[in-house]
Design a protein around this motif. Structure first.
Motif, mmCIF file in Angstrom:
data_model
loop_
_atom_site.group_PDB
_atom_site.id
_atom_site.type_symbol
_atom_site.label_atom_id
_atom_site.label_comp_id
_atom_site.label_asym_id
_atom_site.label_seq_id
_atom_site.Cartn_x
_atom_site.Cartn_y
_atom_site.Cartn_z
ATOM 1 N N GLY A 62 38.810 40.833 49.225
ATOM 2 C CA GLY A 62 39.668 39.673 49.444
ATOM 3 C C GLY A 62 41.059 40.013 49.939
ATOM 4 O O GLY A 62 41.837 39.120 50.262
ATOM 5 N N GLN B 207 39.331 38.369 41.434
ATOM 6 C CA GLN B 207 38.890 37.833 42.713
ATOM 7 C C GLN B 207 39.793 36.676 43.121
ATOM 8 O O GLN B 207 40.581 36.170 42.307
ATOM 9 N N LYS B 208 39.667 36.243 44.366
ATOM 10 C CA LYS B 208 40.458 35.109 44.848
ATOM 11 C C LYS B 208 40.196 33.893 43.970
ATOM 12 O O LYS B 208 39.051 33.454 43.830
#
Length: 556
Positions: free
Chosen positions: A24, A319-320
């Motif tokens: 990401g 994570q995003k």
């Protein structure tokens, strides 16, 4: 500007991410991280030289470790945060450099005139844009020789894991300056074009030695603060009411959240690599530490969206954030994501202030009750050695014929189902030794036990691979064996990021051979470096479950 990164197992097309990171991160963030690592090499150059003149700078030494930790996969995606770290690195370089030059002038009576690497002398004024441009120049591919590049990156990734474990220990006030000094020695060596492939191989193996020291230091820090892990059942369901979910690895963050939520009606749940926290007496005493929610890091977008509470990311594995929970997730420590609220570091010996997290949890409707099963954890070395007599009897009687170490990291790709299928296929006279989030591939399976010994023996977080090593060494002693490889233990390791590389180097340092590594071999290993590892340590890739199972049961 294109990027290049191949430090994790999900390197695009098995070679490297060039457009954006699978993790990401944007090209800009990748370049800032490359620039920060480059500056840390320059800082290490001066720190090593200053130490030879008897000069030390403890802030500088620790900052090198913190900076490396910041660049581990899935830690920091925030350009502003990275920019602040770069700015601080530049200031520390100037300070250490000036101290060395003054001391050298005083001792030698002349000015220092050695050719200095650019990383140790770079002083062009600028901000994020300039730093990104320079980062694009000095990244991985700036080393042209493929084998030297491979060995330098293997060394750097090992140092990143060592830095992470050491930083965790320092947070709990346990230190070992020799580890920080080696990190600087290793980083400085990557600027030295006179070093040969054999020089770097020696440094990589030395990194394995310091990986063991770092994991031992963190083990001492954790157990001194919270006691030795105990065999514990952990609930995986949820209770109705307000909740906070704590992910990552930092036990002190969890403890401070538990203290600050006492009496609020909030239940605290662990996620991912925080699961082992339930086994520590100093943490499990909190009655509102309710259980473990979810599974490994790569499922967090789905699992966090369904968790109607506040969420705290304490270390890597972020994570995003999806829009559905971006307003209720918080970062702290070295973690960063643009637009996500950050809980500042401790100052003046005071705990972090998690009140924004608590306020968010109380403002939400909270969780619904959902039943879950209980899983057994807590088999760190102290607890496992308490069962040593039972384990030895089981081995001698033939009831327990083989241990399979299935430790390391989990990840997204379908090939990781291999570890679930292998766990299912292992016969009833085998036991799995595990640590890290790789266990989420099989820790909910009902594999039973062998005379009261669970067939899944969970030692804890990835750094608790140290516990698996201690257990193996004690078993070697108990069976009167001369070689650790004569034990009925097979190694089938899953890797994802740089801390797993550190664990691998630790095992190699201890003489472990025949390790299967998967789901893919690291993209940063050149053909010749792979050949060295195969010839000296019998490293091998995983294949298919049926073939590997047959070989594992034969001790091959």
């Amino acid at each position: 500007m294109s990027m290049f990164c191949y430090q994790c197992s999900e390197a695009s097309k098995g070679t490297g991410c060039t457009i954006s990171g699978v993790c990401g991160k944007s090209p800009g963030v990748a370049h800032l991280q490359d620039f920060l690592v480059w500056l840390l090499k320059g800082l290490s150059y001066w720190a090593v030289k200053a130490r030879k003149l008897g000069l030390t700078d403890q802030e500088a030494d620790l900052y090198v470790a913190e900076g490396l930790f910041t660049t581990i996969t899935n830690v920091n995606f925030d350009p502003e945060s990275l920019g602040a770290k770069i700015e601080k690195a530049l200031k520390i370089i100037d300070r250490v450099k000036e101290a060395f030059l003054n001391a050298y002038r005083e001792k030698e009576g002349i000015d220092f005139n050695e050719e200095v690497p650019e990383a140790a002398s770079w002083n062009i004024p600028g901000g994020l844009e300039i730093w990104e441009l320079k980062g694009a120049e000095v990244g991985v591919l700036s080393t042209k020789d493929e084998d030297i590049r491979s060995l330098r990156e293997l060394l750097i990734y090992g140092l990143k894991g060592i830095a992470a474990y050491t930083d965790h220990a320092y947070i709990l006030k346990h230190s070992d300056i020799s580890i920080l000094e080696f990190i600087e020695e290793g980083l400085a060596a990557t600027l030295d074009d006179s070093l040969t492939a054999q020089d770097y191989i020696s440094l990589v193996l030395k990194a394995g030695e310091f990986a063991v020291k770092a994991m031992a230091l963190l083990d001492q820090a954790n157990t001194s603060a919270y006691g030795h892990p105990e065999i514990t059942e952990v609930y995986t369901g949820t209770y109705a009411g307000p909740a906070i979910l704590v992910s990552g690895h930092d036990l002190l963050d969890l403890e401070e959240i538990l203290k600050q939520t006492e009496g609020t009606g909030i239940r605290v749940y662990t996620h991912g690599e925080m699961l082992p926290a339930h086994a520590y007496p100093g943490l499990k005493k909190y009655k509102h530490l309710a259980g473990n929610y979810g599974s490994a890091w790569h499922n967090q977008q789905r699992e966090f969206a369904a968790f109607n509470g506040a969420i705290v990311m304490t270390t890597n594995c972020m994570q995003k954030p999806l829009d559905s929970y971006k307003d209720r997730i918080f970062t702290t420590g070295l973690v960063g994501w643009p637009g996500v609220k950050h809980i500042p570091n401790r100052t003046d010996g005071q705990p972090k202030d998690f009140s924004p997290v608590i306020e968010k949890a109380l403002s939400l409707k909270g969780l619904e009750e959902k039943p879950g099963k209980k899983i057994v954890i807590g088999f760190a070395h102290n607890q496992t050695l308490a069962l040593a007599e039972k384990i030895i009897d089981a081995v001698k009687s033939g009831k327990l014929n083989r241990f399979v170490v299935m430790a390391g990291c989990d990840g997204r790709i379908k090939e990781r189902e291999y570890y679930t299928e292998l766990a299912k296929e292992l016969p009833g006279d085998t036991a799995i030794l595990t640590a890290g989030c790789a266990k989420y591939r099989y820790n909910m399976l009902d594999l039973g036990d062998i005379d009261g010994i669970p067939r899944i023996i969970d030692a804890g977080q990835c750094n608790d691979s140290y516990s698996l090593v201690v257990t193996a060494l004690k078993l070697k002693e108990a069976f009167g064996l001369k070689d650790i490889n004569d034990l009925p233990i097979s190694y089938d390791i899953a890797w994802y990021e740089q801390k797993a590389v550190t664990v691998l180097l630790a095992l190699l340092h201890l003489g472990v051979k025949g390790i299967r590594l998967g789901p893919v071999l690291p993209a940063f290993l050149s053909e010749n470096v792979v050949k060295v590892l195969v010839e000296n340590f019998d490293i091998k890739p995983i294949s298919d479950v049926k073939q590997d199972l047959e070989l594992i049961l034969k001790g091959m």
